[in-house]
Scaffold this motif. Sequence first.
Motif, PDB file in Angstrom:
ATOM      1  N   ALA A  19       0.872  -1.172   0.000  1.00 37.41           N
ATOM      2  CA  ALA A  19       0.000   0.000   0.000  1.00 37.41           C
ATOM      3  C   ALA A  19       0.911   1.224   0.000  1.00 37.41           C
ATOM      4  N   THR A  20       0.750   2.103  -0.988  1.00 40.13           N
ATOM      5  CA  THR A  20       1.652   3.239  -1.177  1.00 40.13           C
ATOM      6  C   THR A  20       0.895   4.540  -0.967  1.00 40.13           C
ATOM      7  N   ILE A  21       1.497   5.435  -0.184  1.00 39.47           N
ATOM      8  CA  ILE A  21       0.823   6.696   0.132  1.00 39.47           C
ATOM      9  C   ILE A  21       0.920   7.676  -1.027  1.00 39.47           C
ATOM     10  N   ASN A  22      -0.130   8.469  -1.192  1.00 39.63           N
ATOM     11  CA  ASN A  22      -0.194   9.491  -2.237  1.00 39.63           C
ATOM     12  C   ASN A  22      -0.681  10.797  -1.617  1.00 39.63           C
ATOM     13  N   GLU A  67      -3.306  19.421  -4.752  1.00 42.98           N
ATOM     14  CA  GLU A  67      -4.302  20.262  -5.413  1.00 42.98           C
ATOM     15  C   GLU A  67      -5.660  20.162  -4.735  1.00 42.98           C
ATOM     16  N   PHE A  68      -6.025  18.936  -4.323  1.00 43.50           N
ATOM     17  CA  PHE A  68      -7.328  18.720  -3.699  1.00 43.50           C
ATOM     18  C   PHE A  68      -7.210  18.413  -2.201  1.00 43.50           C
ATOM     19  N   SER A  69      -6.009  18.594  -1.642  1.00 41.81           N
ATOM     20  CA  SER A  69      -5.765  18.353  -0.211  1.00 41.81           C
ATOM     21  C   SER A  69      -6.231  16.954   0.195  1.00 41.81           C
ATOM     22  N   GLN A  70      -5.846  15.978  -0.580  1.00 37.58           N
ATOM     23  CA  GLN A  70      -6.223  14.592  -0.315  1.00 37.58           C
ATOM     24  C   GLN A  70      -4.985  13.742  -0.041  1.00 37.58           C
ATOM     25  N   THR A  71      -5.125  12.850   0.926  1.00 40.65           N
ATOM     26  CA  THR A  71      -4.077  11.891   1.242  1.00 40.65           C
ATOM     27  C   THR A  71      -4.694  10.502   1.238  1.00 40.65           C
ATOM     28  N   TYR A  72      -4.102   9.595   0.497  1.00 38.10           N
ATOM     29  CA  TYR A  72      -4.699   8.268   0.407  1.00 38.10           C
ATOM     30  C   TYR A  72      -3.630   7.235   0.055  1.00 38.10           C
ATOM     31  N   TYR A  73      -3.942   5.991   0.406  1.00 39.57           N
ATOM     32  CA  TYR A  73      -3.091   4.859   0.036  1.00 39.57           C
ATOM     33  C   TYR A  73      -3.723   4.140  -1.162  1.00 39.57           C
ATOM     34  N   THR A  74      -2.889   3.715  -2.103  1.00 38.67           N
ATOM     35  CA  THR A  74      -3.362   2.895  -3.218  1.00 38.67           C
ATOM     36  C   THR A  74      -2.787   1.494  -3.079  1.00 38.67           C
ATOM     37  N   ILE A  75      -3.624   0.505  -3.349  1.00 41.99           N
ATOM     38  CA  ILE A  75      -3.228  -0.900  -3.240  1.00 41.99           C
ATOM     39  C   ILE A  75      -3.640  -1.617  -4.518  1.00 41.99           C
TER      40      ILE A  75
END
Length: 249
Positions: free
Chosen positions: A176-179, A183-191
Amino acid sequence: NIDLFRENFKGFTIQPEDADNGSILGFSVATDETMVRIYYNVPEDISDDEQYLDLVINSTSTPQTYFNHVSADRSGTALEGFEDQTETYDSDELNNYSYMQAGVGIGNKITIPYINTLYETGDNGTVLDATLKLYVNNSNYSDYLFLNETLNVYVLDRHQDLVQALTDYNGDAVLATINYDNEFSQTYYTIPVTSFVDDLIASTTKQDLTLILLPDDYETTVNRTVFNNENVDNYEAELEITYALYEDE
């Protein structure tokens, strides 16, 4: 002598100030510069020389010196009743959050429901790509409560036991890699979960398999991450699937 010394010197503690929002988790013993230095004087000794005794931790001793206990006080938190490590909570019961904390045995179990409904889009189709996105509210991390850049992904069976690390079709471990989307003030993990989704679709015996995220240092830190579930507006957990349909010739 050593017995009298131990009788009078019970030990010491390293701890933050009462007003500090922090803790001491460990310190290095890989150098002789880590020690306790005791200064002393001898009655009626007229020497001006400074006298001291250095107590150095022997990092090669058997058994090795180490810290071996972490406890958690969850009173007043969403996980106040969490005691049994096999106990599970639905994120709907936890204000639509899912929690992971190293050191104290909390992991976030991820279930992908209704995956077989993909067949309703057509008889001849295949999953080209599947990516799970888990969002983290900006209010749930900071420079002090930081996020791991990557998290390990494991497969759980129906008994909550780790089956194996999730791998892709090349046999490489999935992370799972953090992003950070500034621009949209978003923090999320992609798997990337294409192989896992294919397994769920192809086998009726694997429908009870779920995923869990754990950091590399799960047993040696107390780092924590708070994830949004699928009910948080605009920042909800989601599964993005690219699915191709084929027409019969």
